[in-house]
Write a protein that holds these residues in place. Structure first.
Motif, PDB file in Angstrom:
ATOM      1  N   PHE A  74       0.822  -1.225   0.000  1.00 49.27           N
ATOM      2  CA  PHE A  74       0.000   0.000   0.000  1.00 49.27           C
ATOM      3  C   PHE A  74       0.850   1.267   0.000  1.00 49.27           C
ATOM      4  O   PHE A  74       1.817   1.382   0.740  1.00 49.27           O
ATOM      5  CB  PHE A  74      -0.950   0.031   1.195  1.00 49.27           C
ATOM      6  N   ARG A  75       0.439   2.226  -0.836  1.00 49.37           N
ATOM      7  CA  ARG A  75       1.240   3.436  -1.035  1.00 49.37           C
ATOM      8  C   ARG A  75       0.548   4.729  -0.633  1.00 49.37           C
ATOM      9  O   ARG A  75       1.187   5.777  -0.616  1.00 49.37           O
ATOM     10  CB  ARG A  75       1.612   3.578  -2.525  1.00 49.37           C
ATOM     11  N   ARG A  76      -0.724   4.665  -0.353  1.00 48.89           N
ATOM     12  CA  ARG A  76      -1.458   5.922  -0.169  1.00 48.89           C
ATOM     13  C   ARG A  76      -0.920   6.773   0.987  1.00 48.89           C
ATOM     14  O   ARG A  76      -0.700   7.972   0.826  1.00 48.89           O
ATOM     15  CB  ARG A  76      -2.952   5.633   0.039  1.00 48.89           C
ATOM     16  N   SER A  77      -0.667   6.162   2.137  1.00 50.83           N
ATOM     17  CA  SER A  77      -0.199   6.977   3.274  1.00 50.83           C
ATOM     18  C   SER A  77       1.207   7.524   3.022  1.00 50.83           C
ATOM     19  O   SER A  77       1.538   8.632   3.449  1.00 50.83           O
ATOM     20  CB  SER A  77      -0.274   6.194   4.584  1.00 50.83           C
ATOM     21  N   ALA A  78       2.041   6.763   2.278  1.00 49.26           N
ATOM     22  CA  ALA A  78       3.382   7.265   1.932  1.00 49.26           C
ATOM     23  C   ALA A  78       3.257   8.477   1.012  1.00 49.26           C
ATOM     24  O   ALA A  78       3.968   9.475   1.172  1.00 49.26           O
ATOM     25  CB  ALA A  78       4.196   6.161   1.256  1.00 49.26           C
ATOM     26  N   LEU A  79       2.338   8.390   0.063  1.00 47.95           N
ATOM     27  CA  LEU A  79       2.109   9.530  -0.847  1.00 47.95           C
ATOM     28  C   LEU A  79       1.624  10.746  -0.070  1.00 47.95           C
ATOM     29  O   LEU A  79       2.017  11.879  -0.364  1.00 47.95           O
ATOM     30  CB  LEU A  79       1.072   9.149  -1.916  1.00 47.95           C
ATOM     31  N   GLU A  80       0.782  10.515   0.928  1.00 53.24           N
ATOM     32  CA  GLU A  80       0.256  11.639   1.722  1.00 53.24           C
ATOM     33  C   GLU A  80       1.371  12.307   2.518  1.00 53.24           C
ATOM     34  O   GLU A  80       1.406  13.536   2.639  1.00 53.24           O
ATOM     35  CB  GLU A  80      -0.899  11.153   2.605  1.00 53.24           C
ATOM     36  N   ARG A  81       2.295  11.530   3.017  1.00 54.03           N
ATOM     37  CA  ARG A  81       3.448  12.111   3.732  1.00 54.03           C
ATOM     38  C   ARG A  81       4.327  12.905   2.777  1.00 54.03           C
ATOM     39  O   ARG A  81       4.792  13.991   3.102  1.00 54.03           O
ATOM     40  CB  ARG A  81       4.280  11.009   4.393  1.00 54.03           C
ATOM     41  N   ASP A  82       4.540  12.351   1.587  1.00 52.30           N
ATOM     42  CA  ASP A  82       5.350  13.049   0.579  1.00 52.30           C
ATOM     43  C   ASP A  82       4.696  14.371   0.188  1.00 52.30           C
ATOM     44  O   ASP A  82       5.365  15.396   0.076  1.00 52.30           O
ATOM     45  CB  ASP A  82       5.525  12.175  -0.676  1.00 52.30           C
ATOM     46  N   LEU A  83       3.383  14.344  -0.018  1.00 55.20           N
ATOM     47  CA  LEU A  83       2.687  15.566  -0.442  1.00 55.20           C
ATOM     48  C   LEU A  83       2.673  16.621   0.662  1.00 55.20           C
ATOM     49  O   LEU A  83       2.795  17.814   0.385  1.00 55.20           O
ATOM     50  CB  LEU A  83       1.264  15.223  -0.908  1.00 55.20           C
ATOM     51  N   ALA A  84       2.558  16.179   1.917  1.00 59.36           N
ATOM     52  CA  ALA A  84       2.618  17.137   3.034  1.00 59.36           C
ATOM     53  C   ALA A  84       3.993  17.801   3.070  1.00 59.36           C
ATOM     54  O   ALA A  84       4.119  18.998   3.359  1.00 59.36           O
ATOM     55  CB  ALA A  84       2.330  16.420   4.351  1.00 59.36           C
ATOM     56  N   HIS A  85       5.017  17.023   2.730  1.00 55.84           N
ATOM     57  CA  HIS A  85       6.383  17.554   2.699  1.00 55.84           C
ATOM     58  C   HIS A  85       6.577  18.503   1.514  1.00 55.84           C
ATOM     59  O   HIS A  85       7.203  19.550   1.637  1.00 55.84           O
ATOM     60  CB  HIS A  85       7.368  16.385   2.598  1.00 55.84           C
ATOM     61  N   LEU A  86       6.009  18.119   0.364  1.00 56.62           N
ATOM     62  CA  LEU A  86       6.206  18.898  -0.864  1.00 56.62           C
ATOM     63  C   LEU A  86       5.333  20.143  -0.933  1.00 56.62           C
ATOM     64  O   LEU A  86       5.743  21.175  -1.441  1.00 56.62           O
ATOM     65  CB  LEU A  86       5.892  18.019  -2.087  1.00 56.62           C
ATOM     66  N   ARG A  87       4.106  20.008  -0.399  1.00 58.37           N
ATOM     67  CA  ARG A  87       3.137  21.091  -0.591  1.00 58.37           C
ATOM     68  C   ARG A  87       2.639  21.719   0.712  1.00 58.37           C
ATOM     69  O   ARG A  87       1.842  22.648   0.684  1.00 58.37           O
ATOM     70  CB  ARG A  87       1.909  20.532  -1.335  1.00 58.37           C
ATOM     71  N   GLY A  88       3.027  21.144   1.826  1.00 61.18           N
ATOM     72  CA  GLY A  88       2.553  21.663   3.116  1.00 61.18           C
ATOM     73  C   GLY A  88       1.354  20.886   3.615  1.00 61.18           C
ATOM     74  O   GLY A  88       0.729  20.125   2.867  1.00 61.18           O
ATOM     75  N   PRO A  89       0.998  21.078   4.906  1.00 66.06           N
ATOM     76  CA  PRO A  89      -0.058  20.266   5.525  1.00 66.06           C
ATOM     77  C   PRO A  89      -1.431  20.405   4.858  1.00 66.06           C
ATOM     78  O   PRO A  89      -2.270  19.517   4.972  1.00 66.06           O
ATOM     79  CB  PRO A  89      -0.099  20.763   6.977  1.00 66.06           C
ATOM     80  N   ASP A  90      -1.655  21.512   4.161  1.00 67.93           N
ATOM     81  CA  ASP A  90      -2.961  21.699   3.516  1.00 67.93           C
ATOM     82  C   ASP A  90      -2.961  21.261   2.052  1.00 67.93           C
ATOM     83  O   ASP A  90      -3.773  21.724   1.255  1.00 67.93           O
ATOM     84  CB  ASP A  90      -3.390  23.178   3.592  1.00 67.93           C
ATOM     85  N   TRP A  91      -2.049  20.378   1.675  1.00 68.41           N
ATOM     86  CA  TRP A  91      -1.901  19.981   0.267  1.00 68.41           C
ATOM     87  C   TRP A  91      -3.213  19.522  -0.356  1.00 68.41           C
ATOM     88  O   TRP A  91      -3.482  19.779  -1.521  1.00 68.41           O
ATOM     89  CB  TRP A  91      -0.837  18.883   0.127  1.00 68.41           C
ATOM     90  N   ARG A  92      -4.070  18.882   0.461  1.00 70.06           N
ATOM     91  CA  ARG A  92      -5.292  18.288  -0.101  1.00 70.06           C
ATOM     92  C   ARG A  92      -6.255  19.345  -0.642  1.00 70.06           C
ATOM     93  O   ARG A  92      -6.950  19.119  -1.625  1.00 70.06           O
ATOM     94  CB  ARG A  92      -5.993  17.446   0.962  1.00 70.06           C
ATOM     95  N   ALA A  93      -6.246  20.502   0.000  1.00 68.81           N
ATOM     96  CA  ALA A  93      -7.158  21.576  -0.417  1.00 68.81           C
ATOM     97  C   ALA A  93      -6.850  22.041  -1.841  1.00 68.81           C
ATOM     98  O   ALA A  93      -7.751  22.410  -2.594  1.00 68.81           O
ATOM     99  CB  ALA A  93      -7.053  22.754   0.549  1.00 68.81           C
ATOM    100  N   GLY A  94      -5.578  21.990  -2.216  1.00 73.11           N
ATOM    101  CA  GLY A  94      -5.203  22.463  -3.549  1.00 73.11           C
ATOM    102  C   GLY A  94      -4.996  21.349  -4.561  1.00 73.11           C
ATOM    103  O   GLY A  94      -4.641  21.606  -5.709  1.00 73.11           O
ATOM    104  N   ALA A  95      -5.209  20.100  -4.130  1.00 71.56           N
ATOM    105  CA  ALA A  95      -4.942  18.968  -5.029  1.00 71.56           C
ATOM    106  C   ALA A  95      -6.007  18.868  -6.112  1.00 71.56           C
ATOM    107  O   ALA A  95      -7.194  18.982  -5.836  1.00 71.56           O
ATOM    108  CB  ALA A  95      -4.898  17.670  -4.223  1.00 71.56           C
ATOM    109  N   SER A  96      -5.561  18.651  -7.335  1.00 75.40           N
ATOM    110  CA  SER A  96      -6.521  18.473  -8.426  1.00 75.40           C
ATOM    111  C   SER A  96      -6.011  17.427  -9.406  1.00 75.40           C
ATOM    112  O   SER A  96      -4.821  17.378  -9.715  1.00 75.40           O
ATOM    113  CB  SER A  96      -6.752  19.796  -9.161  1.00 75.40           C
ATOM    114  N   ALA A  97      -6.920  16.588  -9.867  1.00 75.39           N
ATOM    115  CA  ALA A  97      -6.550  15.546 -10.826  1.00 75.39           C
ATOM    116  C   ALA A  97      -6.670  16.083 -12.243  1.00 75.39           C
ATOM    117  O   ALA A  97      -7.647  16.745 -12.582  1.00 75.39           O
ATOM    118  CB  ALA A  97      -7.474  14.344 -10.655  1.00 75.39           C
ATOM    119  N   LEU A  98      -5.680  15.811 -13.050  1.00 74.05           N
ATOM    120  CA  LEU A  98      -5.761  16.142 -14.473  1.00 74.05           C
ATOM    121  C   LEU A  98      -6.857  15.267 -15.088  1.00 74.05           C
ATOM    122  O   LEU A  98      -7.118  14.163 -14.591  1.00 74.05           O
ATOM    123  CB  LEU A  98      -4.426  15.820 -15.160  1.00 74.05           C
TER     124      LEU A  98
END
Length: 215
Positions: A74-98
């Protein structure tokens, strides 16, 4: 006669090469794109893995897909940690799928809900691919953007619970060879593998359009 895992590997070889040699991936690995492109790519992966893992609990008891549901992948929680590091704790608010990512995730969801054998095709193309080729991306990312070795920013590529990747991949191929499906269904799984690679390539193409290198 070739084993099913060999059939899958050879049948999707061309698409695999096409995905790996996409302009976006070549530019990213060649250090020609910034960390923002890497972050955007990581974000797209999150949408795909969200779709892959959302139904995993239910599929664990499925006679066809069940043997492939292994929590150590499973990779989802690892991706969430990476995104928090790359984009900050509020990364989900700005996330958008192409749109291409949406189409990919939608197809994964469709298979997970209605066609477990088809789900295996997506499971195989993603997890085995990341376990293999993903290590090159991790190495380049650590060097290019100074991430801590196997730390935040590249955790997606670190399969901490898999001590011996070669043995794990061998076991995975054995599961494929033992898959509970007749010949016609196996042909459909192979076709779905090709579709998975095509969907993945479409995401790379869309990312390439979003991050064109100035001529």
């Amino acid at each position: 006669m070739d084993s099913f895992s060999t059939v899958i590997r050879t049948a999707s070889h061309e698409q695999h090469v096409e995905a790996e040699t996409s302009t976006f991936m070549s530019d990213l690995l060649g250090g020609r794109l910034g960390v923002d492109a890497y972050a955007r790519y990581t974000e797209q992966l999150w949408f795909v893995y969200e779709a892959l893992e959302a139904e995993a609990g239910r599929l664990a008891s499925d006679p066809v897909a069940g043997p492939f549901i292994q929590p150590e992948l499973f990779r989802r929680s690892a991706l969430e940690r990476d995104l928090a590091h790359l984009r900050g704790p509020d990364w989900r608010a700005g996330a958008s799928a192409l749109p291409a990512t949406e189409a990919y995730a939608e197809r994964v969801r469709e298979c997970a809900e209605r066609w477990p054998a088809g789900y295996i095709a997506h499971h195989y193309t993603r997890y085995l691919g990341d376990l293999s080729g993903g290590q090159i991306i991790r190495d380049r990312a650590e060097k290019a953007w100074g991430f801590e070795k196997k730390g935040d920013g590249v955790r997606f590529y670190v399969f901490e619970e898999i001590g011996n990747p070669a043995a794990f991949k061998r076991g995975y191929r054995e599961r494929l060879d033992a898959v509970h499906a007749d010949d016609l269904e196996k042909q459909r799984i192979v076709a779905e593998c090709k579709k998975a690679f095509a969907l993945n390539t479409a995401v790379f193409r869309a990312l390439g359009e979003e991050f064109p290198l100035s001529a």
